[in-house]
Write a protein that holds these residues in place. Structure first.
Motif, PDB file in Angstrom:
ATOM      1  N   LYS A  82       0.833  -1.206   0.000  1.00  0.00           N
ATOM      2  CA  LYS A  82       0.000   0.000   0.000  1.00  0.00           C
ATOM      3  C   LYS A  82       0.866   1.254   0.000  1.00  0.00           C
ATOM      4  O   LYS A  82       0.561   2.238  -0.692  1.00  0.00           O
ATOM      5  CB  LYS A  82      -0.927  -0.002   1.211  1.00  0.00           C
ATOM      6  CG  LYS A  82      -2.000  -1.077   1.172  1.00  0.00           C
ATOM      7  CD  LYS A  82      -2.811  -1.074   2.467  1.00  0.00           C
ATOM      8  CE  LYS A  82      -3.807  -2.228   2.486  1.00  0.00           C
ATOM      9  NZ  LYS A  82      -4.590  -2.259   3.743  1.00  0.00           N
ATOM     10  N   LYS A  90      -3.345   2.347  -2.241  1.00  0.00           N
ATOM     11  CA  LYS A  90      -4.411   1.490  -2.742  1.00  0.00           C
ATOM     12  C   LYS A  90      -4.470   0.200  -1.926  1.00  0.00           C
ATOM     13  O   LYS A  90      -3.453  -0.289  -1.441  1.00  0.00           O
ATOM     14  CB  LYS A  90      -4.181   1.145  -4.214  1.00  0.00           C
ATOM     15  CG  LYS A  90      -4.140   2.365  -5.133  1.00  0.00           C
ATOM     16  CD  LYS A  90      -3.627   2.004  -6.516  1.00  0.00           C
ATOM     17  CE  LYS A  90      -4.619   1.184  -7.311  1.00  0.00           C
ATOM     18  NZ  LYS A  90      -5.775   1.987  -7.765  1.00  0.00           N
ATOM     19  N   ASP A  91      -5.681  -0.368  -1.791  1.00  0.00           N
ATOM     20  CA  ASP A  91      -5.820  -1.663  -1.122  1.00  0.00           C
ATOM     21  C   ASP A  91      -5.557  -2.818  -2.080  1.00  0.00           C
ATOM     22  O   ASP A  91      -5.095  -3.885  -1.661  1.00  0.00           O
ATOM     23  CB  ASP A  91      -7.221  -1.823  -0.540  1.00  0.00           C
ATOM     24  CG  ASP A  91      -7.476  -0.884   0.632  1.00  0.00           C
ATOM     25  OD1 ASP A  91      -6.518  -0.614   1.385  1.00  0.00           O
ATOM     26  OD2 ASP A  91      -8.622  -0.424   0.786  1.00  0.00           O
ATOM     27  N   ASP A  95      -3.734  -1.188 -13.839  1.00  0.00           N
ATOM     28  CA  ASP A  95      -2.914  -0.194 -13.145  1.00  0.00           C
ATOM     29  C   ASP A  95      -1.450  -0.214 -13.590  1.00  0.00           C
ATOM     30  O   ASP A  95      -0.592   0.353 -12.913  1.00  0.00           O
ATOM     31  CB  ASP A  95      -2.963  -0.433 -11.632  1.00  0.00           C
ATOM     32  CG  ASP A  95      -4.340  -0.176 -11.039  1.00  0.00           C
ATOM     33  OD1 ASP A  95      -4.982   0.805 -11.430  1.00  0.00           O
ATOM     34  OD2 ASP A  95      -4.764  -0.969 -10.168  1.00  0.00           O
TER      35      ASP A  95
END
Length: 274
Positions: free
Chosen positions: A156, A162-163, A258
């Motif tokens: 993270k 982000k999770d 991502d």
């Protein structure tokens, strides 16, 4: 050692561990072009530039470690800021000359040239694991297409809070354990080690990307949905990927990716560019 400074423009050595399948190469180029696109797209628009610029935003030198077994010259390594290892259809645990040489070279750079950062992608992640005290093994399961994985607290911090991280996947080998000196970035049920990081010494290492020495991910930040489409079509047609895996990929094809916006940006952040 503390985090090193970066040359201007930054210079990276790209170790080509495979050649894209013909359908991918015809449309998107070789892996040098695909990774050049990843790195350029991960830069802010004001820094990205374009091919042929008189003053490019970065230098990417490609080396064919498979067929030519070529590497940057030892006396030139001081001019490189980072080494990046691509994916491959080969298995990182194979006992063949080019893979054994690659493992030895990565170990040498990690231990004897610590000022050079190392980034490993898929097969590259597995090679780093094997070179630095871990193993690579068949997992028995395919992961294909955009796949979310849960991030650890370290993950993270590295990836901006982000999770979960969504990356394109194309593998059935994995690094089952974290080598000493590394920290886990995240996991999926199929692949417990989806990435790992080793930091330079110093305060704030886990929250400062400039303190990243080695960063690896099992997924493919350089792959787009269009590239994976062609790979899945070809491998499903030949029976390499089971039909149900290809069907499940089609269901998830348009999910978030991502690769550029998170992983690509972290590569540049570790070099102090963004």
């Amino acid at each position: 050692m503390s985090a090193p400074t970066t040359h201007t423009p930054p210079r990276l050595a790209l170790l080509l561990c495979d050649t894209p399948m013909p359908a991918v190469q015809r449309e998107y180029g070789d892996y040098a072009q695909i990774f050049r696109d990843l790195l350029r797209n991960a830069l802010p628009a004001s820094k990205a530039g374009s091919d042929g610029d008189a003053s490019p935003p970065f230098i990417l030198d490609a080396f064919d470690v498979v067929h030519k077994m070529e590497y940057p010259k030892e006396e030139e390594m001081e001019t490189y800021d980072a080494v990046l290892l691509t994916g491959s259809a080969a298995s990182a645990y194979d006992d063949v000359p080019w893979i054994n040489k690659l493992v030895d070279w990565v170990r040498h750079i990690a231990q004897d040239k610590p000022q050079i950062r190392i980034f490993g992608i898929c097969f590259g992640h597995q090679i780093v694991g094997r070179a630095l005290g871990g193993t690579c093994e068949p997992s028995g399961h395919w992961e294909v297409g955009p796949t979310p994985f849960r991030l650890t607290e370290v993950g993270k911090n590295v990836f901006g809070g982000k999770d979960e991280l969504y990356l394109q996947q194309m593998h059935r080998d994995h690094v089952p354990a974290i080598p000493a000196g590394f920290e886990l970035l995240g996991s999926t049920p199929v692949c417990p080690n989806q990435g790992m990081v080793q930091f330079y010494e110093g305060e704030g290492a886990a929250t400062d990307p400039r303190r990243i020495h080695i960063l690896t991910v099992q997924g493919h930040p350089e792959f787009t949905a269009e590239i994976v489409d062609k790979m899945v079509d070809a491998r499903a047609a030949s029976g390499v990927i089971p039909a149900d895996t290809a069907k499940d990929y089609a269901r998830r094809r348009a999910w978030t990716n991502d690769g550029v916006t998170v992983v690509g940006r972290v590569i540049w952040a570790s070099l102090g560019v963004v």
